[in-house]
Design an enzyme around this catalytic site. Structure first.
Site, PDB file in Angstrom:
ATOM      1  N   SER A  19       0.699  -1.215   0.017  1.00 56.55           N
ATOM      2  CA  SER A  19      -0.055  -0.134  -0.007  1.00 56.55           C
ATOM      3  C   SER A  19       0.855   1.362  -0.100  1.00 56.55           C
ATOM      4  CB  SER A  19      -0.970  -0.008   1.263  1.00 56.55           C
ATOM      5  OG  SER A  19      -0.164   0.273   2.457  1.00 56.55           O
TER       6      SER A  19
ATOM      7  N   GLU B 116      -8.446   3.375  -2.403  1.00 57.84           N
ATOM      8  CA  GLU B 116      -8.119   2.119  -2.979  1.00 57.84           C
ATOM      9  C   GLU B 116      -8.836   1.039  -2.360  1.00 57.84           C
ATOM     10  OE1 GLU B 116      -4.331  -0.442  -4.483  1.00 57.84           O
ATOM     11  OE2 GLU B 116      -4.193   0.646  -2.474  1.00 57.84           O
TER      12      GLU B 116
ATOM     13  N   CYS C 288      -3.009  -4.565  -7.762  1.00 62.49           N
ATOM     14  CA  CYS C 288      -2.735  -3.316  -8.046  1.00 62.49           C
ATOM     15  C   CYS C 288      -3.104  -2.729  -9.439  1.00 62.49           C
ATOM     16  CB  CYS C 288      -1.038  -3.021  -7.559  1.00 62.49           C
ATOM     17  SG  CYS C 288      -0.023  -3.748  -8.762  1.00 62.49           S
TER      18      CYS C 288
END
Length: 510
Positions: A241, A395, A296
Site C-alpha cells: 500500500s 483504493e 494493484c
C-alpha cells in the site's frame, strides 16, 4: 534431489501446519515466541501458523546471506546462466503445486494462480540472459594509450518485502534479477500467505542454488523494521500500500539504502463513445473482478465518455450474474474469496458508503456471495460515482467497480492526471489518433490501449508514477537489472615504462 513439501491438496483440512523461516538452505523454526494465523479464505478455517522473526532472527538471515555473497559474486556468468535454466525448469515443473499453495492461502482461483506463476516464470526466463544484460561498454584509445570501459557489479545483500496478492510472482520479480546479478537475498513475504515462498526456496535448492543465496524471514512490522534498519542490507524492494511504501522508502533511504517501493493504485479505464462496447464490457468485468479485485493493476474506475455510459453499464450488468464465485479449487469457479474476513468486511462497507454518498448501487455483491464461513463477496457495480466520493478516492482493493460519467475526452484525462495515483490506465477506442494522443497526455506509468491490465512483458519494466512509486527505478526488466547492480568505470593504461614521468597537471584526454 531435495524433498519438497506436499501440495496443499494432499493435506487434511484439520491440520494446522507450522510455517518456518528458511535460512542457509534449510527450514529454521522461529524462536521469538511470536506467530500469526494463516487461513483458507474459502472455508474461513485456520490452516497454518507462521513464525514471526525477531530482529535477531532477521540478522541471522542477513549474516547468512552476507557470508554466501562472498562466494556467489565470484560465480561466472556462464555458471549463473546454467543455474537459471535449471531454476526455470524446476519452477515450471512444479508450477501447479505452487499455484495450489496460492489458492489455498490467498483464495484466488487455480487458473488465476497458474497465470501468476506463468508471469513470474517470464522474469526467470529474462534472467537466463544475464550475460547479455550485464554487458558493459568499452572505448578504445579514449585518450592516447588509454582505454575506458564500464562494468556493473552486484550490491551485496538485498531484501524483498512482498504483498499478499501475488505470493509467488512478485517475489520472482525480485529474487530472480537480484540473484542473477550476483546478489544474495532475504525475502519477507506477506504473513497472510507465506507458504509459497518457503516452497520456492525448496525448489531453488533442488535446482542447485547455493545455500544462503535465498533466505526467507517471516514476520510483521518487527521484521520489516529489522530489514530497513540493518546496516548490511544494501537495497530493499517493496510492493504494498502507498502509506507503507512511503514509510519503507523514507526509512530505508534514511539508512543509506537503495529503495524501490511500489504503492497503491486507483486505475481508470476510459471508454470513448466509438469503442466496441461489448469488448469494453468484457474487459471491465475481467479486469475489475479477476482475483476478487485484489490486484494493484485491477480496473477500479470506469470513465464513460459522452453517451457511452448507459450502454456500457447495461452490458456489464448483463454479465455479472454469470460470474461464478466459489472455492478457488473448484474447476468452475471464476472468482474466489478475499484474503481475510477483515478485508472482506472493509470492502463490503464501501457499498453502503457509496450509496450514502450518492452513487447508484447497480449490483450489490453481498447478495450474491456464497453461503458459509468463507471470506466471500460477490461482484459489485456502482454507477454515478463522483470524484469527491470515498468510493472514488480510496483504493478499495476488492470486487467493487465504479463508473464515473464525463462529457469529453479532456475531462476524462484530467480525472486521471489529477488522481494522486499513477499506476495503470486503459483507453478503449477505435480511433488510432486519439489513442496516440492519450499515451502522450496521460501521467501514468503503465498505459493500455484496448488492453485493460497493461502489465509489461518481462523485458520491459513494471512500475507507476506519482504515489504509486517511491524511488526512481521500476521492477524487473532492464530497470530491475540496474536496481540490483551499480556501475563502475575503469580507465586503463599500459604504457612503456620508459615513457613514465611526473606530471602534476590536470589529466587531459587529447
Amino acid at each position: 534431489m531435495t524433498e519438497v513439501a506436499e501440495a496443499p491438496s494432499a493435506k487434511r483440512a484439520d491440520q494446522i501446519k507450522r510455517i518456518t523461516h528458511w535460512i542457509g538452505g534449510a527450514p529454521v523454526a522461529g524462536e521469538s515466541g511470536r506467530s500469526g494465523p494463516v487461513y483458507n479464505p474459502a472455508t474461513g478455517q485456520q490452516t497454518g501458523e507462521v513464525d514471526f522473526a525477531s530482529v535477531e532472527e532477521v540478522d541471522r538471515a542477513v549474516q547468512t546471506a552476507k557470508q554466501a555473497f562472498r562466494e556467489w559474486r565470484t560465480v561466472s556468468l556462464s555458471r549463473r546462466t546454467e543455474l537459471f535454466f535449471r531454476i526455470r525448469h524446476v519452477v515450471d515443473e512444479h508450477r501447479e503445486d505452487i499455484a495450489k499453495f496460492l489458492t489455498a492461502e490467498h483464495g484466488k482461483v487455480l487458473s488465476d494462480a497458474k497465470g501468476e506463476v506463468a508471469r513470474g516464470l517470464e522474469v526467470i526466463e529474462f534472467c537466463c540472459g544475464i550475460p547479455e544484460l550485464l554487458k558493459g561498454d568499452f572505448s578504445e584509445q579514449a585518450s592516447t594509450g588509454i582505454d575506458v570501459y564500464s562494468i556493473r557489479q552486484p550490491l551485496g545483500v538485498v531484501a524483498g518485502i512482498t504483498p499478499f496478492n501475488f505470493p509467488a510472482m512478485v517475489p520472482m520479480w525480485m529474487w530472480a534479477p537480484a540473484i542473477a546479478c550476483g546478489n544474495t537475498l532475504v525475502l519477507k513475504p506477506s504473513e497472510k500467505d507465506p507458504s509459497a515462498s518457503v516452497y520456492t526456496a525448496e525448489l531453488l535448492k533442488e535446482a542447485g542454488l547455493p545455500d544462503g543465496d535465498f533466505n526467507v524471514a517471516h514476520g510483521d512490522k518487527v521484521a520489516v523494521d529489522g530489514i530497513l534498519e540493518h546496516p548490511d542490507i544494501a537495497a530493499v524492494s517493496f510492493v504494498g500500500s502507498t502509506p507503507i511504501a512511503r514509510y519503507v522508502y523514507e526509512t530505508g533511504t534514511a539508512k543509506g539504502k537503495r529503495v524501490q517501493a511500489l504503492g497503491g493504485a486507483k486505475n481508470h479505464m476510459i471508454v470513448l463513445p466509438d469503442a466496441d462496447i461489448e469488448m469494453a464490457a468484457d474487459a471491465a468485468v475481467s479486469a475489475g473482478y479477476g482475483s476478487a479485485g485484489e490486484r494493484c493493476m485491477a480496473v477500479s474506475m470506469l470513465v464513460a465518455v459522452g453517451d457511452a455510459g448507459d450502454e456500457l453499464v447495461g452490458a456489464i450488468k448483463q454479465r455479472l450474474p454469470k460470474v461464478k464465485v466459489g472455492d478457488g479449487m473448484a474447476a468452475d469457479s471464476e472468482m474466489g474469496p478475499l484474503v481475510t474476513r477483515e478485508h472482506r468486511d472493509k470492502v463490503a462497507s464501501y457499498i453502503d458508503r457509496g450509496r450514502d454518498e450518492g452513487a447508484t448501487v447497480v449490483t450489490d455483491g453481498r447478495k450474491s456471495a456464497p453461503d458459509g464461513d468463507g471470506f466471500f463477496l460477490g461482484v459489485t457495480l456502482l454507477d454515478d460515482v463522483k470524484p469527491e466520493m470515498d468510493v472514488y478516492k480510496d483504493e478499495i482493493f476488492g470486487p467493487v467497480l465504479g463508473v464515473t460519467r464525463v462529457k469529453t475526452y479532456d475531462e476524462a484525462v484530467r480525472l486521471v492526471n489529477e488522481n494522486p495515483y499513477g499506476n495503470g490506465v486503459a483507453l478503449f477506442t477505435r480511433d488510432g489518433g486519439v489513442a496516440r494522443q492519450f499515451q502522450f497526455d496521460v501521467n501514468v506509468g503503465m498505459v493500455g490501449i484496448n488492453v485493460p491490465i497493461p502489465v509489461p512483458v518481462a523485458y520491459y519494466s513494471f512500475g507507476g508514477w506519482k504515489n504509486s512509486l517511491f524511488g526512481d527505478l521500476h521492477v524487473y526488466g532492464p530497470e530491475g537489472i540496474q536496481f540490483y547492480t551499480r556501475g563502475k568505470v575503469v580507465t586503463s593504461r599500459w604504457p612503456d615504462p620508459a615513457t613514465s614521468k611526473v606530471d602534476l597537471g590536470f589529466p587531459q584526454t587529447r
